[in-house]
Scaffold this motif. Structure first.
Motif, PDB file in Angstrom:
ATOM      1  N   VAL A  50      -2.518  14.255  -8.854  1.00 50.17           N
ATOM      2  CA  VAL A  50      -1.764  15.449  -9.217  1.00 50.17           C
ATOM      3  C   VAL A  50      -1.601  16.369  -8.003  1.00 50.17           C
ATOM      4  N   LEU A  51      -2.577  16.359  -7.101  1.00 49.57           N
ATOM      5  CA  LEU A  51      -2.513  17.171  -5.892  1.00 49.57           C
ATOM      6  C   LEU A  51      -2.214  16.287  -4.688  1.00 49.57           C
ATOM      7  N   ASP A  52      -1.685  16.881  -3.640  1.00 56.39           N
ATOM      8  CA  ASP A  52      -1.440  16.141  -2.410  1.00 56.39           C
ATOM      9  C   ASP A  52      -2.741  15.592  -1.854  1.00 56.39           C
ATOM     10  N   GLY A  53      -2.662  14.398  -1.317  1.00 55.20           N
ATOM     11  CA  GLY A  53      -3.826  13.829  -0.649  1.00 55.20           C
ATOM     12  C   GLY A  53      -4.168  12.457  -1.175  1.00 55.20           C
ATOM     13  N   LEU A  54      -5.315  12.005  -0.736  1.00 60.28           N
ATOM     14  CA  LEU A  54      -5.772  10.639  -1.003  1.00 60.28           C
ATOM     15  C   LEU A  54      -6.885  10.646  -2.040  1.00 60.28           C
ATOM     16  N   GLU A  55      -6.751   9.769  -3.035  1.00 60.41           N
ATOM     17  CA  GLU A  55      -7.795   9.539  -4.019  1.00 60.41           C
ATOM     18  C   GLU A  55      -8.321   8.123  -3.820  1.00 60.41           C
ATOM     19  N   GLU A  56      -9.628   8.009  -3.580  1.00 66.74           N
ATOM     20  CA  GLU A  56     -10.197   6.692  -3.313  1.00 66.74           C
ATOM     21  C   GLU A  56     -11.056   6.242  -4.471  1.00 66.74           C
ATOM     22  N   LYS A  57     -10.888   4.970  -4.836  1.00 68.30           N
ATOM     23  CA  LYS A  57     -11.651   4.413  -5.948  1.00 68.30           C
ATOM     24  C   LYS A  57     -11.951   2.956  -5.604  1.00 68.30           C
ATOM     25  N   GLY A  58     -13.070   2.740  -4.930  1.00 65.94           N
ATOM     26  CA  GLY A  58     -13.447   1.388  -4.546  1.00 65.94           C
ATOM     27  C   GLY A  58     -12.467   0.791  -3.554  1.00 65.94           C
ATOM     28  N   ARG A  59     -11.959  -0.386  -3.861  1.00 66.86           N
ATOM     29  CA  ARG A  59     -11.017  -1.041  -2.944  1.00 66.86           C
ATOM     30  C   ARG A  59      -9.622  -0.444  -3.022  1.00 66.86           C
ATOM     31  N   PHE A  60      -9.381   0.369  -4.050  1.00 68.98           N
ATOM     32  CA  PHE A  60      -8.044   0.929  -4.255  1.00 68.98           C
ATOM     33  C   PHE A  60      -8.038   2.408  -3.906  1.00 68.98           C
ATOM     34  N   SER A  61      -6.964   2.847  -3.230  1.00 65.05           N
ATOM     35  CA  SER A  61      -6.755   4.265  -2.941  1.00 65.05           C
ATOM     36  C   SER A  61      -5.313   4.598  -3.264  1.00 65.05           C
ATOM     37  N   SER A  62      -5.069   5.845  -3.642  1.00 68.15           N
ATOM     38  CA  SER A  62      -3.699   6.278  -3.908  1.00 68.15           C
ATOM     39  C   SER A  62      -3.472   7.619  -3.240  1.00 68.15           C
ATOM     40  N   SER A  67       5.730  17.282  -1.872  1.00 68.55           N
ATOM     41  CA  SER A  67       6.909  17.822  -1.186  1.00 68.55           C
ATOM     42  C   SER A  67       7.885  16.721  -0.791  1.00 68.55           C
ATOM     43  N   LYS A  68       7.374  15.530  -0.543  1.00 77.25           N
ATOM     44  CA  LYS A  68       8.230  14.416  -0.124  1.00 77.25           C
ATOM     45  C   LYS A  68       8.588  13.503  -1.294  1.00 77.25           C
ATOM     46  N   GLY A  69       8.020  13.735  -2.466  1.00 76.77           N
ATOM     47  CA  GLY A  69       8.293  12.846  -3.598  1.00 76.77           C
ATOM     48  C   GLY A  69       7.871  11.421  -3.291  1.00 76.77           C
ATOM     49  N   TYR A  70       6.651  11.280  -2.792  1.00 76.40           N
ATOM     50  CA  TYR A  70       6.210   9.990  -2.236  1.00 76.40           C
ATOM     51  C   TYR A  70       4.762   9.734  -2.587  1.00 76.40           C
ATOM     52  N   SER A  71       4.483   8.477  -2.919  1.00 74.23           N
ATOM     53  CA  SER A  71       3.120   8.046  -3.172  1.00 74.23           C
ATOM     54  C   SER A  71       2.953   6.639  -2.628  1.00 74.23           C
ATOM     55  N   TYR A  72       1.732   6.258  -2.338  1.00 75.18           N
ATOM     56  CA  TYR A  72       1.445   4.853  -2.066  1.00 75.18           C
ATOM     57  C   TYR A  72       0.119   4.462  -2.678  1.00 75.18           C
ATOM     58  N   LEU A  73       0.017   3.179  -2.969  1.00 74.89           N
ATOM     59  CA  LEU A  73      -1.220   2.560  -3.432  1.00 74.89           C
ATOM     60  C   LEU A  73      -1.694   1.633  -2.326  1.00 74.89           C
ATOM     61  N   LEU A  74      -2.930   1.806  -1.916  1.00 74.79           N
ATOM     62  CA  LEU A  74      -3.507   1.013  -0.837  1.00 74.79           C
ATOM     63  C   LEU A  74      -4.566   0.095  -1.423  1.00 74.79           C
ATOM     64  N   LEU A  75      -4.418  -1.195  -1.193  1.00 73.33           N
ATOM     65  CA  LEU A  75      -5.383  -2.166  -1.677  1.00 73.33           C
ATOM     66  C   LEU A  75      -6.066  -2.803  -0.470  1.00 73.33           C
ATOM     67  N   LYS A  76      -7.387  -2.690  -0.416  1.00 75.63           N
ATOM     68  CA  LYS A  76      -8.153  -3.229   0.703  1.00 75.63           C
ATOM     69  C   LYS A  76      -8.875  -4.503   0.283  1.00 75.63           C
ATOM     70  N   GLU A  77      -9.257  -5.298   1.276  1.00 77.13           N
ATOM     71  CA  GLU A  77     -10.050  -6.513   1.036  1.00 77.13           C
ATOM     72  C   GLU A  77      -9.455  -7.328  -0.114  1.00 77.13           C
ATOM     73  N   LEU A  78      -8.179  -7.635   0.042  1.00 79.88           N
ATOM     74  CA  LEU A  78      -7.441  -8.277  -1.039  1.00 79.88           C
ATOM     75  C   LEU A  78      -8.123  -9.545  -1.537  1.00 79.88           C
ATOM     76  N   GLN A  79      -8.068  -9.696  -2.859  1.00 85.06           N
ATOM     77  CA  GLN A  79      -8.592 -10.896  -3.506  1.00 85.06           C
ATOM     78  C   GLN A  79      -7.458 -11.564  -4.268  1.00 85.06           C
TER      79      GLN A  79
END
Lengths: 110, 113
Positions: A50-62, A67-79
């Motif tokens: 809901v707020l700007d910035g990074l939310e980390e949850k284990g291997r997944f971060s969002s 202001s830019k209308g933009y998000s990404y989902l980051l997946l680490k150590e892919l399985q």
């Protein structure tokens, strides 16, 4: 109008990192969700921003930039089990209504 | 047992038939939703309900109707099915707190010949 864009397909290698982008245009933005959906199964909740910035949850971060209308989902150590569709959805207005993007189908290969 | 249960899981029927898809939940949530999912189009909202006395149309309600029989039950009807209603249908629930995630049932795969 309301519009959510995300890539249709992506491929990645087991053990690598992948970033799935989502851009949105919507009125009355409240927050942004990411869901994972394996083929033929129910979507399951991954993350919420809901707020700007990074939310980390284990291997997944969002990440969210309102202001830019933009998000990404980051997946680490892919399985291999991460092979699925990833759905970006925004909430606007009342009733917790979700507007979904078409989803990004991720294929993880050895 | 699943928190959000949809029946049937699969259904094949003919054009013009009346069909009801049922959804029940044990999560105690007030809000319930019906979506359809088509390849390349993502999930689209058909109807949603804030509580037993509240029914609202979503973006694609034409050709569908719903009934909220109780807090735990929300059914979707196709009065006269047509082939372009062939899709995967999902029921979802959420509580009344702002921006809580929706929880989805396992879906109903509906084919109309």
């Amino acid at each position: 109008g309301q519009n959510i864009d995300q890539p249709t397909e992506m491929t990645a290698t087991e053990g690598a990192i992948v970033q799935i982008n989502c851009t949105y245009q919507t009125s009355g933005f409240n927050g942004l969700f990411w869901y994972q959906q394996h083929a033929g199964e129910a979507p399951t909740f991954l993350s919420y921003n809901v707020l700007d910035g990074l939310e980390e949850k284990g291997r997944f971060s969002s990440f969210l930039s309102r202001s830019k209308g933009y998000s990404y989902l980051l997946l680490k150590e892919l399985q291999m089990k991460d092979s699925a569709s990833y759905l970006c959805a925004v909430t606007s207005g009342g009733y917790n209504k979700l507007i979904f993007g078409a989803g990004t189908r991720l294929a993880v290969h050895p | 047992d699943a928190d959000v249960t949809q029946t049937p899981r699969n259904r094949i029927t003919k054009t013009g038939k009346r069909i009801m898809l049922e959804c029940s939940q044990t999560k105690g949530h007030d809000r319930m939703y019906w979506y359809r999912q088509d390849p390349g189009l993502g999930l689209r909202l058909i109807y949603y309900s804030f509580d037993v006395k509240d029914i609202n149309k979503g973006e694609i309600s034409d050709g569908y109707s719903v009934s909220r029989q109780a807090q735990a039950k929300f059914s979707l009807s196709l009065e006269s099915a047509i082939p372009n209603q062939t899709a995967l249908y999902f029921c979802a629930t959420s509580d009344g707190t702002a921006n809580q995630p929706q929880h989805f049932g396992d879906g109903t795969r509906l084919s109309i010949l």
